[in-house]
Design a protein around this motif. Structure first.
Motif, PDB file in Angstrom:
ATOM      1  N   VAL A   1       0.740  -1.189   0.020  1.00  0.00           N
ATOM      2  CA  VAL A   1      -0.137   0.095   0.071  1.00  0.00           C
ATOM      3  C   VAL A   1       0.838   1.244   0.092  1.00  0.00           C
ATOM      4  CG1 VAL A   1      -1.739   1.305   1.186  1.00  0.00           C
ATOM      5  CG2 VAL A   1      -1.973  -1.106   1.149  1.00  0.00           C
ATOM      6  N   VAL A   2       2.152   1.311   0.741  1.00  0.00           N
ATOM      7  CA  VAL A   2       2.664   2.402   0.839  1.00  0.00           C
ATOM      8  C   VAL A   2       3.561   2.672  -0.607  1.00  0.00           C
ATOM      9  CG1 VAL A   2       4.923   3.333   1.956  1.00  0.00           C
ATOM     10  CG2 VAL A   2       3.172   2.596   3.435  1.00  0.00           C
ATOM     11  N   GLU A   3       4.012   1.482  -1.176  1.00  0.00           N
ATOM     12  CA  GLU A   3       4.725   1.493  -2.204  1.00  0.00           C
ATOM     13  C   GLU A   3       3.597   2.186  -3.643  1.00  0.00           C
ATOM     14  OE1 GLU A   3       7.989   1.815  -3.213  1.00  0.00           O
ATOM     15  OE2 GLU A   3       8.181   1.454  -0.915  1.00  0.00           O
ATOM     16  N   ALA A   4       2.439   1.819  -3.409  1.00  0.00           N
ATOM     17  CA  ALA A   4       1.477   2.133  -4.334  1.00  0.00           C
ATOM     18  C   ALA A   4       1.131   3.525  -4.224  1.00  0.00           C
ATOM     19  CB  ALA A   4       0.197   1.333  -4.245  1.00  0.00           C
ATOM     20  N   TRP A   5       1.011   3.922  -3.091  1.00  0.00           N
ATOM     21  CA  TRP A   5       0.549   5.231  -2.425  1.00  0.00           C
ATOM     22  C   TRP A   5       1.805   6.347  -2.989  1.00  0.00           C
ATOM     23  CZ3 TRP A   5       3.698   8.070   1.275  1.00  0.00           C
ATOM     24  CH2 TRP A   5       3.173   9.226   1.625  1.00  0.00           C
ATOM     25  N   ARG A   6       3.134   5.820  -2.858  1.00  0.00           N
ATOM     26  CA  ARG A   6       4.365   6.736  -3.095  1.00  0.00           C
ATOM     27  C   ARG A   6       4.162   7.051  -4.609  1.00  0.00           C
ATOM     28  NH1 ARG A   6      10.348   4.565  -2.807  1.00  0.00           N
ATOM     29  NH2 ARG A   6      10.422   4.801  -5.051  1.00  0.00           N
ATOM     30  N   MET A   7       3.773   5.976  -5.321  1.00  0.00           N
ATOM     31  CA  MET A   7       3.600   6.319  -6.959  1.00  0.00           C
ATOM     32  C   MET A   7       2.862   7.636  -7.459  1.00  0.00           C
ATOM     33  SD  MET A   7       3.699   2.447  -8.405  1.00  0.00           S
ATOM     34  CE  MET A   7       3.445   2.780 -10.173  1.00  0.00           C
ATOM     35  N   CYS A   8       1.981   7.765  -6.464  1.00  0.00           N
ATOM     36  CA  CYS A   8       1.015   8.660  -6.712  1.00  0.00           C
ATOM     37  C   CYS A   8       1.291  10.207  -5.910  1.00  0.00           C
ATOM     38  CB  CYS A   8      -0.695   8.178  -6.300  1.00  0.00           C
ATOM     39  SG  CYS A   8      -0.900   6.735  -7.078  1.00  0.00           S
ATOM     40  N   VAL A   9       1.920  10.233  -4.868  1.00  0.00           N
ATOM     41  CA  VAL A   9       2.215  11.712  -4.356  1.00  0.00           C
ATOM     42  C   VAL A   9       3.458  12.295  -4.849  1.00  0.00           C
ATOM     43  CG1 VAL A   9       0.846  10.837  -2.201  1.00  0.00           C
ATOM     44  CG2 VAL A   9       3.105  10.465  -2.235  1.00  0.00           C
ATOM     45  N   PRO A  10       3.436  13.497  -4.596  1.00  0.00           N
ATOM     46  CA  PRO A  10       4.740  14.282  -4.706  1.00  0.00           C
ATOM     47  C   PRO A  10       5.851  13.965  -4.032  1.00  0.00           C
ATOM     48  CG  PRO A  10       3.070  15.834  -4.615  1.00  0.00           C
ATOM     49  CD  PRO A  10       2.309  14.594  -4.062  1.00  0.00           C
ATOM     50  N   LYS A  11       7.114  13.979  -4.542  1.00  0.00           N
ATOM     51  CA  LYS A  11       8.245  13.506  -3.722  1.00  0.00           C
ATOM     52  C   LYS A  11       8.264  14.103  -2.352  1.00  0.00           C
ATOM     53  CE  LYS A  11      13.326  12.843  -4.227  1.00  0.00           C
ATOM     54  NZ  LYS A  11      14.363  12.850  -4.895  1.00  0.00           N
ATOM     55  N   LYS A  12       8.080  15.464  -2.252  1.00  0.00           N
ATOM     56  CA  LYS A  12       8.109  16.133  -0.787  1.00  0.00           C
ATOM     57  C   LYS A  12       7.421  15.452   0.283  1.00  0.00           C
ATOM     58  CE  LYS A  12       4.944  19.961  -1.700  1.00  0.00           C
ATOM     59  NZ  LYS A  12       4.867  21.116  -1.912  1.00  0.00           N
ATOM     60  N   VAL A  13       6.124  15.007  -0.190  1.00  0.00           N
ATOM     61  CA  VAL A  13       5.050  14.229   0.731  1.00  0.00           C
ATOM     62  C   VAL A  13       5.830  12.880   0.985  1.00  0.00           C
ATOM     63  CG1 VAL A  13       2.992  13.245   0.839  1.00  0.00           C
ATOM     64  CG2 VAL A  13       3.063  15.691  -0.394  1.00  0.00           C
ATOM     65  N   TRP A  14       6.265  12.171   0.081  1.00  0.00           N
ATOM     66  CA  TRP A  14       6.771  10.814   0.316  1.00  0.00           C
ATOM     67  C   TRP A  14       8.046  11.012   1.255  1.00  0.00           C
ATOM     68  CZ3 TRP A  14       7.144   6.189   1.379  1.00  0.00           C
ATOM     69  CH2 TRP A  14       8.217   5.285   1.104  1.00  0.00           C
ATOM     70  N   THR A  15       8.772  11.872   1.162  1.00  0.00           N
ATOM     71  CA  THR A  15      10.154  11.796   1.811  1.00  0.00           C
ATOM     72  C   THR A  15       9.654  12.534   3.210  1.00  0.00           C
ATOM     73  OG1 THR A  15      10.450  14.183   1.152  1.00  0.00           O
ATOM     74  CG2 THR A  15      11.734  12.493   0.011  1.00  0.00           C
ATOM     75  N   ALA A  16       8.817  13.117   3.382  1.00  0.00           N
ATOM     76  CA  ALA A  16       8.395  13.835   4.774  1.00  0.00           C
ATOM     77  C   ALA A  16       7.464  12.656   5.451  1.00  0.00           C
ATOM     78  CB  ALA A  16       7.230  14.798   4.686  1.00  0.00           C
ATOM     79  N   TYR A  17       6.999  11.768   4.884  1.00  0.00           N
ATOM     80  CA  TYR A  17       6.313  10.600   5.398  1.00  0.00           C
ATOM     81  C   TYR A  17       7.495   9.476   5.794  1.00  0.00           C
ATOM     82  CZ  TYR A  17       3.495   6.299   5.810  1.00  0.00           C
ATOM     83  OH  TYR A  17       2.855   5.181   6.444  1.00  0.00           O
ATOM     84  N   LEU A  18       8.305   9.374   4.937  1.00  0.00           N
ATOM     85  CA  LEU A  18       9.581   8.401   5.289  1.00  0.00           C
ATOM     86  C   LEU A  18      10.269   9.070   6.604  1.00  0.00           C
ATOM     87  CD1 LEU A  18      11.057   5.867   4.229  1.00  0.00           C
ATOM     88  CD2 LEU A  18      12.412   7.344   3.037  1.00  0.00           C
ATOM     89  N   GLU A  19      10.346  10.132   6.703  1.00  0.00           N
ATOM     90  CA  GLU A  19      11.058  10.695   7.888  1.00  0.00           C
ATOM     91  C   GLU A  19      10.383  10.163   9.313  1.00  0.00           C
ATOM     92  OE1 GLU A  19      11.565  15.011   7.470  1.00  0.00           O
ATOM     93  OE2 GLU A  19      12.926  14.815   5.679  1.00  0.00           O
ATOM     94  N   THR A  20       9.103  10.242   9.200  1.00  0.00           N
ATOM     95  CA  THR A  20       8.343   9.938  10.386  1.00  0.00           C
ATOM     96  C   THR A  20       7.780   8.309  10.528  1.00  0.00           C
ATOM     97  OG1 THR A  20       6.327  10.586   9.471  1.00  0.00           O
ATOM     98  CG2 THR A  20       7.404  12.190  10.633  1.00  0.00           C
ATOM     99  N   HIS A  21       8.195   7.712   9.297  1.00  0.00           N
ATOM    100  CA  HIS A  21       7.739   6.329   9.397  1.00  0.00           C
ATOM    101  C   HIS A  21       8.675   5.455   8.553  1.00  0.00           C
ATOM    102  CE1 HIS A  21       3.818   8.579   9.635  1.00  0.00           C
ATOM    103  NE2 HIS A  21       3.305   7.605  10.391  1.00  0.00           N
ATOM    104  N   PRO A  22       9.949   5.296   9.004  1.00  0.00           N
ATOM    105  CA  PRO A  22      10.916   4.576   8.061  1.00  0.00           C
ATOM    106  C   PRO A  22      10.500   3.227   7.851  1.00  0.00           C
ATOM    107  CG  PRO A  22      11.639   4.901  10.678  1.00  0.00           C
ATOM    108  CD  PRO A  22      10.122   5.643  10.301  1.00  0.00           C
ATOM    109  N   LEU A  23      11.017   2.639   6.757  1.00  0.00           N
ATOM    110  CA  LEU A  23      10.479   1.223   6.422  1.00  0.00           C
ATOM    111  C   LEU A  23      11.361   0.340   7.232  1.00  0.00           C
ATOM    112  CD1 LEU A  23       9.996   1.970   2.339  1.00  0.00           C
ATOM    113  CD2 LEU A  23       8.241   1.706   4.237  1.00  0.00           C
TER     114      LEU A  23
END
Length: 116
Positions: free
Chosen positions: A94-116
């Motif tokens: 789900v995260v990888e599918a979502w990542r394909m649809c959001v801007p890079k800045k949104v993805w990187t901000a999410y990754l900072e608080t939710h590391p894989l």
């Protein structure tokens, strides 16, 4: 085993994601782009996935993953059987599918608080 309720609960937590019902199917979108969809009986989940990697994923686990409907083959899309997924695997898909649809800045901000 994963359920449709678990898919909905997790997908709803992703930034900019929202749930929509389209022709009796639950779909999660970012803007107008669908990144996850459940079948009407909630046994299958469709998700955004790179077309060039589909065959390898199916070959690795054919009991779990399958091609999209013929009408969706032109899209970057895959399907899986929810009963065959583990919760961690569901979150990753789900995260990888979502990542394909959001801007890079949104993805990187999410990754900072939710590391894989």
């Amino acid at each position: 085993m994963v359920t449709g309720d678990e898919v909905r609960a997790f997908a709803a937590t992703l930034p900019r994601a929202y749930e929509a019902v389209v022709r009796d199917r639950i779909k999660f979108r970012v803007g107008r782009i669908v990144f996850v969809a459940l079948s009407p009986d909630e046994t299958l989940m469709g998700f955004a996935f790179p077309r060039e990697q589909r065959e390898a994923l199916i070959a690795a686990e054919p009991a779990k993953f399958l091609l999209p409907e013929p009408s969706d083959l032109r899209f970057s899309w895959m399907r899986c059987r929810l009963a065959a997924l583990e919760p961690d695997e569901l979150r990753e898909l789900v995260v990888e599918a979502w990542r394909m649809c959001v801007p890079k800045k949104v993805w990187t901000a999410y990754l900072e608080t939710h590391p894989l």
